[in-house]
Structures are given as structure tokens and as C-alpha cells.
Design an enzyme around this catalytic site. Structure first.
Site, short mmCIF file in Angstrom:
data_model
loop_
_atom_site.label_atom_id
_atom_site.label_comp_id
_atom_site.label_asym_id
_atom_site.label_seq_id
_atom_site.Cartn_x
_atom_site.Cartn_y
_atom_site.Cartn_z
N GLY A 41 0.83 -1.20 0.00
CA GLY A 41 0.00 0.00 0.00
C GLY A 41 0.87 1.25 0.00
O GLY A 41 1.88 1.32 0.71
N GLY A 43 -0.51 4.54 0.28
CA GLY A 43 -1.21 5.72 0.78
C GLY A 43 -0.33 6.43 1.80
O GLY A 43 0.88 6.21 1.86
N LEU A 44 -0.94 7.30 2.60
CA LEU A 44 -0.14 8.07 3.54
C LEU A 44 0.69 7.18 4.46
O LEU A 44 1.89 7.39 4.63
CB LEU A 44 -1.04 8.98 4.37
CG LEU A 44 -1.68 10.14 3.62
CD1 LEU A 44 -2.53 10.97 4.57
CD2 LEU A 44 -0.63 11.03 2.97
N ALA A 45 0.07 6.16 5.04
CA ALA A 45 0.80 5.31 5.99
C ALA A 45 1.91 4.54 5.27
O ALA A 45 3.06 4.52 5.73
CB ALA A 45 -0.16 4.35 6.69
N GLY A 46 1.57 3.92 4.16
CA GLY A 46 2.54 3.08 3.45
C GLY A 46 3.69 3.87 2.87
O GLY A 46 4.87 3.51 3.06
N HIS A 267 -20.56 8.98 6.42
CA HIS A 267 -20.28 10.41 6.36
C HIS A 267 -21.55 11.17 5.99
O HIS A 267 -22.23 10.81 5.05
CB HIS A 267 -19.20 10.66 5.32
CG HIS A 267 -18.55 12.00 5.44
ND1 HIS A 267 -19.23 13.16 5.21
CD2 HIS A 267 -17.30 12.36 5.81
CE1 HIS A 267 -18.41 14.19 5.41
NE2 HIS A 267 -17.23 13.72 5.78
N SER A 285 -16.79 17.67 1.35
CA SER A 285 -15.99 17.76 2.58
C SER A 285 -16.76 18.27 3.78
O SER A 285 -17.61 19.16 3.69
CB SER A 285 -14.81 18.69 2.34
OG SER A 285 -14.22 19.02 3.57
N ARG A 338 -19.54 13.16 12.85
CA ARG A 338 -20.17 12.59 11.66
C ARG A 338 -21.29 11.61 11.97
O ARG A 338 -22.32 11.61 11.32
CB ARG A 338 -19.10 11.89 10.83
CG ARG A 338 -18.13 12.88 10.25
CD ARG A 338 -16.98 12.21 9.56
NE ARG A 338 -16.14 13.25 8.96
CZ ARG A 338 -14.98 13.01 8.36
NH1 ARG A 338 -14.52 11.77 8.28
NH2 ARG A 338 -14.29 14.00 7.85
N GLU A 433 -5.48 3.28 8.02
CA GLU A 433 -6.87 2.85 8.14
C GLU A 433 -6.98 1.33 8.27
O GLU A 433 -7.97 0.81 8.79
CB GLU A 433 -7.69 3.35 6.93
CG GLU A 433 -9.19 3.17 7.09
CD GLU A 433 -10.01 3.66 5.89
OE1 GLU A 433 -9.43 4.32 5.00
OE2 GLU A 433 -11.22 3.37 5.84
#
Lengths: 645, 246
Positions: A41, A43-46, A267, A285, A338, A433
Site C-alpha cells: 500500500g 497511501g499516507l501510511a505506506g 459520512h 468535505s 459525523r 486505516e
């Protein structure tokens, strides 16, 4: 594997993380070169983890199913990222961010992890600014903040409505730099098919090259899963089309427990569903709730007339509008979290006050703020969102109120991890996530980006080192080993089985059917009878899938239908676990709302006596799961009813 | 609405491709362009034919994955949108729609409408970043950035890397893409230290990969779904000249 050990360090909450870092094991530079880490992955974490670990000197291999790391769905996050900088001088602090996150998660998150998250939040902003992320600025050149749901301070940093994009491009840049330097090797258009365990430890993965169809074996001293959430189990969601659960589902089957699967986030502000050909839902958003007011008609006859197209929203007078969030939650108003906003919208629509042709929409109105601030200010703040809305709906939101409805967006549940982000399988980690740890039963806005980057930049690079320090004597293993061959054979057999079905209905057909079951019975409101029915229906659908799915083409080539089928097969199993978990949790908390457990005012009724725990599920066999409980002990925070009134 | 689709089909990178015509009926004007292709694919699967392969992911115009050349225009007839955000209401009943992949030598076709854009990643790897290690950053507000430059940097940073600029250009030039990244950092104080090396390396890689020169027709700007301005190209040329001369 009987005991859950969350490995939370001893000592006071505020010094746990620094104490951990001071005492953890390290790997010296010459040994780092000898250690391989697989990250799945981008994304931000990966990407943040890959870049950071590459900089430290480890050998990293990173995988993504897209054509480039920059496509990962973190890119779609709009509103912002939280941090406790307190630049606006409005009373924010690390403690307050920690407190809001625990409360926002309805007291179902692990205290120590959340405190660490709040602690490193400020480093994230520093890091991103140094990378050249173009955050919004004040005229004096300092960073600007805005407010978001679930908080009474302004702590959200943003880059117009494209914060996720800009943060991801920042970490993608850092990753690209390491790729150039040769510390990280990128495998794009590759999908992880299974994890390989040797003597009980994660030692590699089986990946499929999506262009050639070939299966590949990859070794790593440790494996990190950063593949995001499983919202697409609902078919329609704000996730990307390719977002899937397969990595976390395959590791689940190999012993990595799955925590709190029923904690899914709906959401409140998405563009409503319009037709059965629809493939995804588009988010508007949360930041829009800063200046937009949410309402429905006060009179049923007005709602009815609007549904029939006889009455326009702008023709409904002020006294005939029900600003239901402001009415029910005066303290937080339109900026309630939310889960609360979503349920309130559903309640009004179910009661017959919904608008739009389907009756499943509420208004998000900017008339007042445009009057107060001028159109140009609203355009500067939300221009790209307004444009996106107009392109999809074909209506001008500057003139007519937007119509919105809740949609599946994020999954708080995920792979169970300890304080070190290690799963219940040694050497296997989960970040972003994909893990369950920080958001409890509900995530606050602008906290997903914070968690992804916290895990990737500031947590994993430390904790994975603590593990790898014990692995320095383990030489790189040959992928000819029996364990790799066996795992590959398993994948091969599964794909052959899928291809051999040669049924009559497409993968999408089954995915849509699954989505309907999930939304109907395991969506915003759940009850015992419905959940039992869902389990029965999912089992039936899964059996049909394996008898009747139709996949054209072959395995040995680029085959997008086979890719989808492989993912949907896993969703069809996960859906059942999700319903199972929701059935087990006899309480309402955060995004998990059981109709049997509500107050007289229709709010969540938590049961701390019996359910103040993380439900970590162990895979036994198809449709058979064993529950393990991790009790949630709050040392610092007093557990209270969550009130936003 | 009823449509006739002429779609480029190509088995793999080595095979020759051809246009295949497909009639498609009863398409809602509210359907997105990619949902229209989903409907076609569903029908092809029912006939046990291979579905049309195309890149797509977020379907909200930000990931940059979709890459369709529709009726001679990257991302089709609407302005400032990607193909995933193009809606069928922009077409009329009875229309013939021609759908091709991006056509540029540095973007070879993988299958049908899917192309290989890893050349863009290679250009970024040359210097499309600021070299700062994790953990080595100063307090964020120590770096002040004037609002005007910050806004211009953001305008440039909005690029989604889809490649429409290359597909639109008769020279298959990547100047808009490269200049957007160069500009973002040239406008920010953080980007100054490596500015000269960055522009030189990125331009050199762009040339090596076979992207063409800019001949100032600005088709790239006209077709960019994120409205990236051609003034970025001017800024990059200036940066490049300064880096070479000084």
C-alpha cells in the site's frame, strides 16, 4: 495465541511514548542494510513508512495495485489534517486533541495509542511544511487553521479542498527520493495475494503482477500492511473503485485478528444516490459544515412538493425550515461529529421530511454565509468542491442549496494491533486505516490523515526497529522455501477455482447485491433480527457467487474481472464477520447504532458495563470466528456519556 | 440516449490494435462516462466477450488514473474535468463517440485504453521533492510563506499527473507536468536550496524519456482537468536558464 497483549508501556500516559523510545531496541546502520521490509500500500501510511525506513537504511519493497504510488486513495481526502499546534490561541493542547479523539470515538479506542497520536501530530505538520506541502497561509505568511466536527477549537490545517492530495504528494515525493537512491524498490500494478509465514513469523508475500498475471514470491524480514479500509463491502461508498479488504482478510485467515469490524463510518455530507448504474458516491468535505447550514422543510407538505419537483428549496421560507442539527445540538450545531449528523439526517428523512426525487436528501445551504461573507470568500474556501458538485448534479450550489445524504466513508475497525502496531502474527504490522487502533467507534474529521502519517512517519519507524533488532541474525531466505511454494500454490488454486466457475453473472452483480444487503441491514441503523437476516443472506449470496460468477479471459494476462472477483470473494466473507460483530455488540456507540439501544431522545446508549472492550476476532473456518476481548482501561479520562448538546 | 461507441481494442503492448464499434442503448444523461463504459462492459461479459480495459480508481477527479481520449480530446468535451467526472448529459442521443488511449511514445499502451505512465514517476524521482528526512524538520511556523506565493504554489501543486497535457500535445511534451512541480518548489522558500539541480535533472530526464519539446500551442493548458497554467512553463524555462547560466 490465546492472550491479547496490547504491550502498552508502563508509566504515566504522558510519558509512555518517550519512555518506549528511550528503552526500545535499535538496529545499527550496518545491520539495517541486511534487513528487508515489505510494505503493501502506498497511501499516507505506506508511503510515509517506506520513505522513512528507506532513509534509515533498511531495504524496502513497496507494492501498490495502481499504476503509480501517487494514486492511493489518501489522495481523495479533502478537508484537512488535525494537529495540536494551538496557533489560533484558542485553548488547544495535546491533551485536548487526545480528549476530543477519545470522546469522538465514543470511548472505544485505546487510550495510550490515541495519546501518542496527539503527541506526534505537531511533528507531522513540521514535516509536511519542510517537504513543501502548500498549506493555506495567513497574510503574514504563517499557517492558517479552520474548525472541524467534534471540536470547539480550530486545529485543522488544510490545502484548499485537496489536503489529502497534497500530503500524499509530499510522502510520494519522499518515497520517490528513496526509490531513486535505491533503498526502496517499487512494484506498481501488483496486488498482494497472501502473506507467507515461516515458523510462525511473517516472512514475505505472494503478489500478482496485474499486467502479466504472473504470481511472484517476495521475502521480507517483516511485512507491513497499509492497504486502507474496507468500506467497499457496501459497494457504494466514497472509497476508490479498487479499494479492497483482501490484504487484511488474507492475513486474518493466517492468524492476524480483526478488531471491531462493525465500527464503520457513514459520512453525513455526500452527494445522494441517483441511479442503479451508479458506481460510487462522492463526498462533499466536512469543512463545508463550517459555513453551510443543514436543514429540511419543517412541513411535510413542503418536503412532498419538493420531491415531486413542484417546489424549489429557495421558495421555502425561513420559518418553514428546520435546521435540525442546530435545533438538537445547540453547543456544536452543524459541527457535531459525523455519526451524530448522519443519524440526524436519516431520522428526518425516515420521518418524511427528506427532499429530492428519492426523498433521501437534506439541504446544505450557503445562502446565509454568502450574504455575510460574500460569494468570493466562499469560492476561495470551497471553490473546487462547488465545482465538483455542479459537474455531478448539474445545479449551481451558489444559487441553490446543495442536496446531501450520508454515505459509507471510512472504517474504524481493522486489523488488531498492539501498541507497536504489530498484529497478532509476529513480524506482521498494520498501519493507517487498515488497523483499528485510534478512532474507537467513530473517527473525527481530519484525523485520518493525521493517523496515516503518524503511523508512517513517527510510529512504525521506531516500533518495527524494536522487532527487527531481534532478527539481525536471520539471513535473507530463499523464496524457493516450502512455505513460499505452498502459499503460492494456495493462491494459484483459488484463482483457478474462480476461473473455473464459468457461471452466468458478472462480479459487479454480486458486489451490488452484497452492498444492498449491507446497507439495508448493517448500515446506519442495525437490529438483531436484521443482522441475523443479513448473515443468512450473505451466506446464500456467497454460495451463489462460487457457483455462478462469470469471469471472461484467462489468468495469465491482465484481467480486470479476475482482480475484482478476487476482491469481492473476500468482501463476501468480511460482510458476514461485520454483521456478526454488530450482532455481538449489544449497545450503540459511535458509528454502530443498534435500534434496541437508544435513549428516549434517539441518542446512542452505550453499555460500558459489558462492552467496554475491543472485539478482536480470530478466524477459525469460513463463517466461524472466535471472539477475544481486549478490555479498555481508561487511566486518564473519565468515561462519560458523549454529549454535544 | 442511444449511442455508437468506437473503441480502441488492443490485446497487449505487442499486438496491433484496432477500432471496434459497439452500439449502446438507453443510457441515462446523469450517468458518468465511466459508468457508461461499465454498462457496456456488463453487456460484453454477458456475451462472454472481454470487457474494455481502462484505468480508473477514485472516480472523483483527483487520483489522476483515468486517461481516455474522447472524440479527439483528453478527458472529453467538458472543460476542467477528468473522464470520471464527465457526464453523459454532455452528449446527445444518436452520437458516435470515439474512445482512444493516450497516444504518446513515452506512454506505451498496455491493453485497450490503459497506458503505462511510469515515465512520470521517473521524472519525479529525479527531483520532484525537497530532500528532507523524516524527523529533521523545524517548527512549521518558522518558515513563513507569503500568501500570494503560497496560492500560486498550490495552483501548480494541484496537478494530478494524469498525462492529459502530454496526450493533447502534438509533440507529446511533458512541459506542463514538469513545470507544475518545478514551479511549486520554485515559489516556496523550502524549495530554494535544491532549485537549480532540481530543474536541470527533471528536464534532462523528461528529454531522455522521449517527451517532445514545447512549441507554445498551449493545448496542454486547454485540456488540463485541473487548469494548470502555462505560466508555469515560462517559470520553468526561466529557472532552467538561470540554472544553466549562473
Amino acid at each position: 495465541m490465546a492472550e491479547l497483549n496490547s504491550k502498552v508501556p508502563k508509566g504515566p500516559l504522558t510519558s509512555k511514548w518517550s519512555h518506549y523510545k528511550d528503552h526500545q531496541n535499535l538496529v545499527n546502520p550496518s545491520n539495517k542494510r541486511k534487513l528487508d521490509i515489505i510494505i503493501v500500500g502506498t497511501g499516507l501510511a505506506g508511503s510515509a513508512a517506506a520513505a522513512s525506513l528507506g532513509e534509515m537504511g533498511f531495504n524496502v519493497k513497496i507494492f501498490c495495485y495502481q499504476d503509480s504510488p501517487r494514486r492511493a486513495h489518501s489522495i481523495a481526502a479533502q478537508g484537512g489534517i488535525n494537529a495540536a499546534k494551538n496557533y489560533p490561541n484558542d485553548g488547544d493542547s495535546i491533551y485536548r486533541l487526545f480528549y476530543d479523539t477519545i470522546k469522538g470515538g465514543d470511548y472505544r479506542a485505546r487510550e495510550s495509542n490515541v495519546y501518542r497520536l496527539a503527541e506526534v501530530s505537531n511533528n507531522i505538520i513540521d514535516q509536511c511544511v519542510a517537504q513543501g506541502v502548500p498549506f493555506a497561509r495567513e497574510y503574514g505568511g504563517s499557517l492558517e487553521n479552520r474548525s472541524f466536527g467534534g471540536a470547539q477549537v480550530s486545529r485543522t490545517f488544510f490545502a484548499r479542498g485537496q489536503t489529502g492530495q497534497q500530503l500524499l504528494l509530499g510522502s510520494y515525493g519522499a518515497l520517490s527520493r528513496q526509490i531513486k537512491l535505491g533503498t526502496v524498490k517499487l512494484y506498481d500494478r501488483h496486488e498482494m495475494m497472501d502473506v507467507v509465514l515461516v515458523d510462525g513469523k511473517a516472512r514475505g508475500i505472494i503478489a500478482r503482477d496485474l499486467v502479466t498475471g504472473k504470481l511472484e514470491r517476495h521475502f521480507g524480514h517483516a511485512v507491513v500492511i497499509a492497504t486502507g479500509g474496507y468500506g467497499n463491502v457496501f459497494y457504494l461508498s466514497t472509497n476508490a473503485m479498487g479499494s479492497n479488504t483482501s490484504a487484511i482478510w488474507q492475513i486474518f485467515k493466517k492468524g492476524a485478528w480483526f478488531a471491531n469490524p462493525c465500527f464503520t463510518q457513514i459520512h453525513p455530507t455526500c452527494i445522494p444516490v441517483h441511479g442503479d448504474y451508479q458506481s460510487k458516491l462522492t463526498l462533499m468535505s466536512e469543512s463545508l459544515r463550517n459555513d453551510g447550514r443543514i436543514w429540511v422543510p419543517k412541513r411535510k407538505e413542503d418536503a412532498e412538493a419538493h420531491r415531486q419537483g413542484k417546489l424549489k428549496a429557495n421558495d421555502i421560507t425561513e420559518e418553514n425550515r428546520d435546521y435540525f442539527l442546530e435545533r438538537r445540538y445547540p453547543a456544536f450545531g452543524n459541527l457535531v461529529p459525523r455519526d451524530v449528523a448522519s443519524r440526524a439526517a436519516k431520522e428526518r428523512c425516515d420521518a418524511g421530511f427528506g427532499a429530492g426525487s428519492t426523498g433521501l436528501a437534506v439541504f446544505l445551504d450557503f445562502r446565509e454565509s454568502i450574504g455575510r461573507l460574500g460569494k468570493h470568500v466562499i469560492e476561495e474556501r470551497y471553490g473546487n468542491l462547488f465545482q465538483m458538485y455542479e459537474k455531478i448534479v448539474d445545479e449551481n450550489p451558489y444559487e441553490n442549496p446543495m442536496m446531501i445524504y450520508p454515505a459509507v466513508h471510512y472504517t474504524m475497525g481493522g486489523t488488531w494491533v498492539d501498541y507497536e502496531l504489530q498484529t497478532s502474527v509476529t513480524g506482521l504490522f498494520a498501519a493507517g486505516e487498515a488497523n483499528f487502533s485510534d478512532h474507537g467507534a467513530n473517527r473525527l474529521g481530519a484525523s485520518a490523515l493525521m493517523q496515516g502519517l503518524a503511523d508512517g512517519y513517527f510510529v512504525l519507524p521506531y516500533t518495527i526497529q524494536n522487532y527487527l533488532a531481534g532478527e539481525i541474525r536471520v539471513a535473507r531466505m530463499s523464496t524457493d522455501k516450502a512455505e513460499f511454494a505452498e502459499a503460492e500454490r494456495g493462491v494459484q488454486t483459488r484463482l483457478e477455482k474462480l476461473m473455473a466457475v464459468k457461471g452466468t453473472r458478472s462480479v459487479d452483480h454480486f458486489h451490488k447485491e452484497l452492498g444492498k444487503i449491507m446497507w439495508e441491514y448493517v448500515g446506519m441503523a442495525r437490529n438483531e433480527a436484521g443482522l441475523k437476516k443479513a448473515i443468512e443472506l450473505i451466506r446464500k449470496l456467497r454460495a451463489e457467487f462460487w457457483k455462478d460468477v462469470k469471469i471472461p479471459g484467462t489468468m495469465q494476462e491482465l484481467n480486470t474481472e479476475l482482480e475484482k472477483a478476487n476482491r469481492v470473494a473476500d468482501f463476501l466473507e468480511l460482510g458476514e464477520l461485520l454483521a456478526y460483530d454488530a450482532l455481538n455488540r449489544n449497545e450503540s456507540c459511535g458509528g454502530h447504532f443498534r435500534e434496541e439501544y437508544q435513549t428516549d431522545e434517539g441518542e446512542c446508549k452505550r453499555n460500558d458495563e459489558d462492552y467496554k472492550y475491543v472485539a478482536a476476532w480470530e478466524y477459525k473456518a469460513e463463517g466461524e470466528f472466535i471472539l477475544h476481548k481486549e478490555p479498555l482501561d481508561y487511566e486518564e479520562i473519565e468515561v462519560k456519556q458523549r454529549v454535544y448538546k | 440516449m442511444d449511442l455508437t461507441l468506437k473503441i480502441w481494442r488492443q490485446k497487449d503492448a505487442k499486438s496491433a490494435g484496432k477500432f471496434v464499434t459497439y452500439p449502446l442503448k438507453n443510457i441515462s444523461p446523469n450517468c458518468s462516462f465511466l459508468e457508461m463504459l461499465d454498462i457496456l462492459n456488463e453487456q460484453l461479459i454477458q456475451k462472454t466477450e472481454e470487457p474494455v480495459v481502462f484505468d480508473h480508481d477514485c472516480r472523483e477527479g483527483i487520483c489522476g488514473m483515468c486517461s481516455l481520449y474522447i472524440n479527439g480530446r483528453p478527458h472529453g468535451p467538458d472543460d476542467a474535468v477528468t473522464a470520471c467526472q464527465l457526464h453523459m448529459r454532455k452528449f446527445s442521443n444518436g452520437d458516435t463517440i470515439v474512445i482512444e488511449p493516450w497516444r504518446a511514445r513515452p506512454f506505451p499502451v498496455i491493453k485497450d485504453l490503459m497506458v503505462d505512465r511510469s515515465a512520470f514517476d521517473k521524472i519525479i524521482q529525479e527531483g520532484g521533492y525537497i530532500s528532507v528526512n523524516t524527523g529533521g524538520a523545524a517548527e512549521a511556523n518558522n518558515i513563513l510563506v507569503g500568501r500570494e506565493n503560497s496560492e500560486l504554489a498550490m495552483d501548480a501543486a494541484a496537478c494530478i499527473g494524469c498525462g492529459a497535457c502530454v496526450a493533447a500535445c502534438k509533440n507529446a511534451s511533458a512541459m506542463l507536468f514538469v513545470s507544475a512541480k518545478v514551479s511549486q518548489f520554485a515559489l516556496l522558500p523550502q524549495g530554494q536550496v535544491e532549485a537549480k539541480q532540481r530543474v536541470k535533472k527533471m528536464v534532462r530526464m523528461m528529454d531522455e524519456l522521449g517527451f517532445g519539446n514545447c512549441t507554445n500551442t498551449y493545448a496542454c493548458e486547454a485540456e488540463c482537468p485541473k487548469l494548470i497554467s502555462r505560466s508555469n512553463i515560462a517559470r520553468m524555462n526561466r529557472e532552467f536558464m538561470c540554472a544553466k547560466v549562473i
